[in-house]
Scaffold this active site. Structure first.
Site, PDB file in Angstrom:
ATOM      1  CG  MET A  48      -1.477   1.344   1.650  1.00  0.00           C
ATOM      2  SD  MET A  48      -2.104   1.375   3.371  1.00  0.00           S
ATOM      3  CE  MET A  48      -3.717   0.683   3.194  1.00  0.00           C
ATOM      4  CG  ASP A  50       0.574   8.154  -2.564  1.00  0.00           C
ATOM      5  OD1 ASP A  50       1.526   7.706  -1.918  1.00  0.00           O
ATOM      6  OD2 ASP A  50       0.697   8.832  -3.589  1.00  0.00           O
ATOM      7  CD  GLN A  66      -1.185   5.032  -6.379  1.00  0.00           C
ATOM      8  OE1 GLN A  66      -0.155   4.964  -7.024  1.00  0.00           O
ATOM      9  NE2 GLN A  66      -2.377   5.023  -6.967  1.00  0.00           N
ATOM     10  CG  PHE A 109       1.349   6.825 -10.615  1.00  0.00           C
ATOM     11  CD1 PHE A 109       1.472   5.452 -10.744  1.00  0.00           C
ATOM     12  CD2 PHE A 109       2.518   7.591 -10.663  1.00  0.00           C
ATOM     13  CE1 PHE A 109       2.723   4.836 -10.911  1.00  0.00           C
ATOM     14  CE2 PHE A 109       3.765   7.001 -10.831  1.00  0.00           C
ATOM     15  CZ  PHE A 109       3.875   5.627 -10.962  1.00  0.00           C
ATOM     16  CG  ASP A 176       0.294  12.482  -7.185  1.00  0.00           C
ATOM     17  OD1 ASP A 176       0.157  11.412  -7.808  1.00  0.00           O
ATOM     18  OD2 ASP A 176       1.357  12.789  -6.601  1.00  0.00           O
TER      19      ASP A 176
END
Ligand code: FRU
Length: 498
Positions: A48, A50, A66, A109, A176
């Protein structure tokens, strides 16, 4: 395509996503639930990082992350998914995204989620694909629409590419997206970017329909002040101020910040050109295992933040044997007081308190343990009068010679945690100090421990210190000692699920 015309409940599940879904169900059966934290979301299986898509949808709290399902190391990024009613107890949902299209075959992402006017849950994430330059991947923004369980990727992904970047910004570091629904129903998004020399920028985009996005401004510029690239931005209004959170790479140590991957909070106002006029800056957290924050606005008006309770430079060196690796922080309520960001654990955690033990005006000198104050999943409130001591030492997760510690030095105001004696998994950084912002002889600490984690809220949340450790769960002792005499009021609760 019109985003409002997606047929209800018709989703294409790719082979790759199906494989991840089957894998996580089967592998999870092999994990021991008793070794999971009590009140933190942990990786279901595998790796794992973010938090992603932290949002309220159909009355439930959704948190994606993530994920590389197949090993306890980073790999081609998927999005795993969990849901909660109270920020504390999480239920896993099936894997949400796999890197299975031309726009994201190198990885899905980080990104965020909003609810569209037609009731769809929309995810915006960074699609990563190989480039002609060795070691570099092209990063663009992509969409997926869903019902809170299944998500269909938008057929015309990507929706933001290099063409949408201001001149001189790198196509390899554009990632992001964090969306926000504005009061007029339109959408905005902040996205991390940087110049070719890695100097971070935060790009601010707007959209009416979620599909067509325009650059509004370069919201903030690093100008080589705080590390290099700024990852995982978030931008919102809080207590009358504009707040930008992000996670800079390659920070350099000074009085406020530490080396490596860190966190940054900029507080200010928005000018008429939609640029952030900064009034102050601070670290978000002063520990080592804290990165990539994301917030949501709860229906009751609370701004709530969660972060990955780890960072890139503090990973356990040896972790191949772990069937899951990675934790989220307990979500935290944010506020601005006197121009600073304050954090409190979500109040819902109080519903999990049992076995209250309290001590008043205890005079602490030599190392002592207090009856009933021990364990690995605890809510500890410690109020200290340190006027008659030079330093105060607390040990946790203690057994024989093994412990982690927190040491306060009254002379320097340094609060230092140390896991070098933990007798657990090894990381490259064992120790970090934080300058406590205070002038008097009092120190108030609220400490939340949950098997492998330690979240310390200093002086009503003015500063926080977060770190993890992986030691035998039998190491449960807690002790206190002072160089001189400290007076303490201590209230301890066990945190438990019924
Ligand atoms: C931050 C980060 C993001 C990226 C993701 C990849 O931890 O590097 O910038 O989207 O992780 O997993």
């Amino acid at each position: 395509m019109d985003i409002y015309s997606i047929e209800k409940d018709v989703f294409m599940i790719s082979e790759k996503l199906l494989e991840a879904r089957n894998w996580e169900v089967e592998e999870e059966k092999k994990t021991n639930p008793l070794k999971r934290p009590v009140f933190h979301l942990s990786s279901r299986v595998g790796w794992m990082n973010d938090p992603n898509g932290f949002s309220i949808y159909n009355g439930e709290i959704h948190l994606f992350y993530q994920h590389f399902p197949y090993k306890s190391v980073w790999g081609p990024m998927h999005w795993a998914h969990a849901v909660s009613k109270d920020f504390v107890t999480w239920e896993y949902l099936p894997e949400a995204l796999a890197p299975d299209t031309d726009a994201d075959n190198g990885g899905c992402f980080s990104g965020s989620a909003v609810t569209l006017k037609d009731g769809k849950h929309m995810l915006m994430y960074t699609g990563v694909v190989p480039s002609n330059v060795k070691g570099k991947m092209i990063q663009t923004q992509c969409l997926a629409f869903g019902d809170g369980i299944n998500y269909t990727k938008y057929e015309n992904n990507p929706i933001l590419t290099q063409k949408d970047l201001p001149q001189g910004l790198s196509a390899y570091d554009f990632r992001d997206p964090k969306m926000n629904v504005e009061s007029d129903g339109s959408l905005t998004a902040v996205i991390g970017g940087c110049k070719d020399d890695m100097d971070g920028r935060i790009l601010y985009y707007g959209s009416q329909d979620g599909i067509h996005w325009n650059l509004i401004s370069v919201l903030a510029e690093n100008n080589h002040r705080f590390g290099t690239m700024w990852e995982c931005p978030d931008f919102f209004e809080l207590d009358g101020k504009k707040v930008l959170l992000c996670s800079p790479m390659n920070m350099v140590k000074d009085d406020e910040y530490s080396d490596g991957h860190g966190t940054l909070c900029l507080i200010g106002e928005l000018d008429e050109n939609n640029k952030l006029v900064e009034e102050s800056n601070q670290a978000i957290d002063y520990g080592v295992d804290f990165y990539a924050t994301q917030t949501l606005l709860a229906p009751d008006g609370r701004r709530i933040m969660v972060a990955w309770m780890q960072s890139w430079h503090t990973l356990y060196e040896d972790r191949e044997d772990l069937s899951w690796y990675g934790l989220m922080t307990l979500p935290r309520e944010l506020s601005i007081r006197n121009g600073r960001l304050y954090q409190q654990p979500v109040r819902e955690i109080e519903g999990y308190r049992t076995n209250k033990v309290s001590y008043e005006d205890v005079e602490i000198t030599y190392e002592c343990e207090l009856r009933g104050v021990e364990g690995r999943s605890l809510d500890l409130n410690i109020d200290l009068d340190l006027s008659e001591c030079d330093s105060f030492l607390m040990k946790f997760a203690k057994k024989d010679d093994a412990f982690i510690s927190l040491l306060y030095d009254s002379e320097t105001n340094d609060l230092t945690f140390d896991r070098s004696n933990a007798n657990g998994r090894v990381t490259s950084i064992d120790c970090r100090s934080c300058k406590v912002r205070k002038q008097d002889d009092y120190l108030s600490l609220r400490i939340l421990m949950d098997k492998y984690s330690f979240e310390c809220f200093i002086n009503d949340g003015e500063q926080t210190l977060t770190f993890t450790y992986d030691t035998n769960l039998d190491y449960k002792g807690i002790s206190f000692s002072a160089n001189g005499m400290a007076k303490a009021n201590i209230v301890a609760y066990t945190l438990e699920k019924n």
